[in-house]
Design a protein around this motif. Structure first.
Motif, PDB file in Angstrom:
ATOM      1  N   THR A 130       0.848  -1.184   0.000  1.00 47.04           N
ATOM      2  CA  THR A 130       0.000   0.000   0.000  1.00 47.04           C
ATOM      3  C   THR A 130       0.886   1.237   0.000  1.00 47.04           C
ATOM      4  O   THR A 130       2.083   1.158   0.275  1.00 47.04           O
ATOM      5  CB  THR A 130      -0.988  -0.028   1.188  1.00 47.04           C
ATOM      6  N   HIS A 158       0.797   5.734  -1.511  1.00 47.92           N
ATOM      7  CA  HIS A 158       0.019   6.808  -2.150  1.00 47.92           C
ATOM      8  C   HIS A 158      -0.554   6.404  -3.500  1.00 47.92           C
ATOM      9  O   HIS A 158      -1.630   6.837  -3.880  1.00 47.92           O
ATOM     10  CB  HIS A 158       0.897   8.047  -2.340  1.00 47.92           C
ATOM     11  N   ARG A 159       0.231   5.646  -4.235  1.00 52.04           N
ATOM     12  CA  ARG A 159      -0.200   5.285  -5.589  1.00 52.04           C
ATOM     13  C   ARG A 159       0.405   3.940  -5.966  1.00 52.04           C
ATOM     14  O   ARG A 159       1.350   3.482  -5.317  1.00 52.04           O
ATOM     15  CB  ARG A 159       0.241   6.353  -6.583  1.00 52.04           C
ATOM     16  N   GLU A 160      -0.149   3.360  -7.016  1.00 50.97           N
ATOM     17  CA  GLU A 160       0.416   2.110  -7.520  1.00 50.97           C
ATOM     18  C   GLU A 160       1.799   2.365  -8.070  1.00 50.97           C
ATOM     19  O   GLU A 160       2.067   3.426  -8.636  1.00 50.97           O
ATOM     20  CB  GLU A 160      -0.477   1.540  -8.626  1.00 50.97           C
ATOM     21  N   LYS A 161       2.674   1.396  -7.907  1.00 51.13           N
ATOM     22  CA  LYS A 161       4.050   1.535  -8.379  1.00 51.13           C
ATOM     23  C   LYS A 161       4.244   0.714  -9.642  1.00 51.13           C
ATOM     24  O   LYS A 161       3.863  -0.466  -9.671  1.00 51.13           O
ATOM     25  CB  LYS A 161       5.016   1.020  -7.304  1.00 51.13           C
ATOM     26  N   THR A 201      -5.693  -1.522  -0.358  1.00 47.87           N
ATOM     27  CA  THR A 201      -5.849  -0.422   0.601  1.00 47.87           C
ATOM     28  C   THR A 201      -5.103  -0.795   1.884  1.00 47.87           C
ATOM     29  O   THR A 201      -4.798  -1.963   2.125  1.00 47.87           O
ATOM     30  CB  THR A 201      -7.328  -0.193   0.963  1.00 47.87           C
TER      31      THR A 201
END
Ligand SMILES: O=CC(=O)O
Length: 332
Positions: A188, A190-193, A205
């Motif tokens: 999890t 801030h954003r998908e990597k 989440t």
């Protein structure tokens, strides 16, 4: 041309800066080193005087401790200061607003330490899951439980490993666990990597991660947002066999809540390379817990990694003071 920069003063906040980094600095600048900057009360007092005496007129600070980079310190350094090069990945000890307002740049040393820190994360996973603390205690007492009813640990094999913060360190942890037959990696942040796909890690989440994971690895920087992210509430969402691993900063965890959860066996164990404070006083109640495995902040502490960090920090200084872009800037 080195003669142009030789009169610039660079302060190194310790006398145990690796020789490889010192060599780079000394080729270009006049280097001064404070005697030492320890976390112990006595060391701190001594070094602070030394520091206050040496810091005025510095063009760059090479920072080897978590001693705060404060307004007062920057005032003392003076207006010619161009760069703070912290020899760490974390920069929570630096007053970013104050640096920005003064136009002072900040660099850190990410990437070069990711594998060493990830190795320690794996070590903590094994240490906590296989109950090194109580097992070592038996060795020291000469009183081994032998047989099938001895203290039983947990496997990494077949587990779900949840990474909070799939940055350089988090990714290195997943890579290092490749041979451990982990059944599922989730993460999890801030954003998908973009890197996650190749690693086979699924973006979820935070609540999903807490609910699913057998191991929860904290690999995020300490910020206002991440402070005490492991607390009574989030511990309450974990499985009863969950193992919490922290290689970030002590304050990612509310230690009171962690103590309660470990004491009451609400979760299975924890492995910490970082605590609040550091050092943790030897009579601290956390150290009475058999299901806690603690190391004294050694994530990046190998010869090779410390040398790589020093050289990277030194090259950031060279670049900053010769008008070139920083290799590893912290965006202010
Ligand atoms: O804790 C060590 C680091 O931030 O590099």
């Amino acid at each position: 041309n080195n003669t142009m920069t030789k009169n610039l003063k660079v302060l190194v906040s310790s006398n145990d800066f690796p020789a490889s980094g010192l060599k780079v600095l000394e080729e270009h600048f006049t280097v001064v080193q404070t005697k030492y900057l320890n976390f112990g009360e006595e060391g701190r007092t001594l070094a602070k005087e030394d520091l206050l005496k040496l810091i005025p007129g510095s063009s760059a600070l090479v920072w080897l401790s978590h001693h705060p980079i404060s307004k007062e310190l920057l005032d003392r350094a003076g207006p010619q200061l161009k760069l703070v090069a912290t020899v760490s990945a974390g920069y929570n000890h630096c007053n970013l607003d104050e640096l920005k307002a003064r136009g002072i740049k900040l660099s850190n040393t990410p990437n070069v330490l990711a594998s060493a820190v990830a190795e320690i994360a794996v070590g903590l996973m094994l240490g906590a899951a296989r109950r090194f603390t109580e097992n070592l205690d038996q060795v020291h007492k000469g009183d081994w439980e032998i047989g099938f009813d001895k203290v039983l640990g947990q496997d990494i094999r077949g587990s779900t490993v949840g990474i909070i913060g799939l940055g350089g360190i988090g990714q290195a942890v997943v890579k290092r666990l490749a041979g451990f037959e982990v059944s599922k990696f989730v993460y999890t942040g801030h954003r998908e990597k973009p890197e996650a796909k190749a690693l086979g890690a699924e973006f979820v989440t935070q609540d999903q991660l807490l609910a699913q994971s057998d191991f929860i690895v904290l690999a995020v920087p300490l910020t206002n947002e991440t402070k005490h992210m492991i607390n009574k509430d989030t511990l309450g969402k974990m499985k009863s066999n969950a193992i919490v691993i922290n290689v970030g900063r002590g304050d990612l965890v509310d230690q009171e809540a962690l103590y309660d959860a470990l004491k009451n066996k609400q979760i299975y164990a924890a492995g910490l390379d970082v605590t609040t404070p550091e050092p943790l006083p030897k009579d601290h109640k956390l150290l009475t817990l058999p299901n806690l495995f603690v190391l004294p902040h050694i994530g990046s502490a190998t010869e090779r990694t410390r040398s790589d960090m020093a050289v990277l920090a030194a090259n950031n200084v060279v670049n900053a003071l010769t008008g070139k872009p920083l290799l590893t800037p912290v965006n202010l």
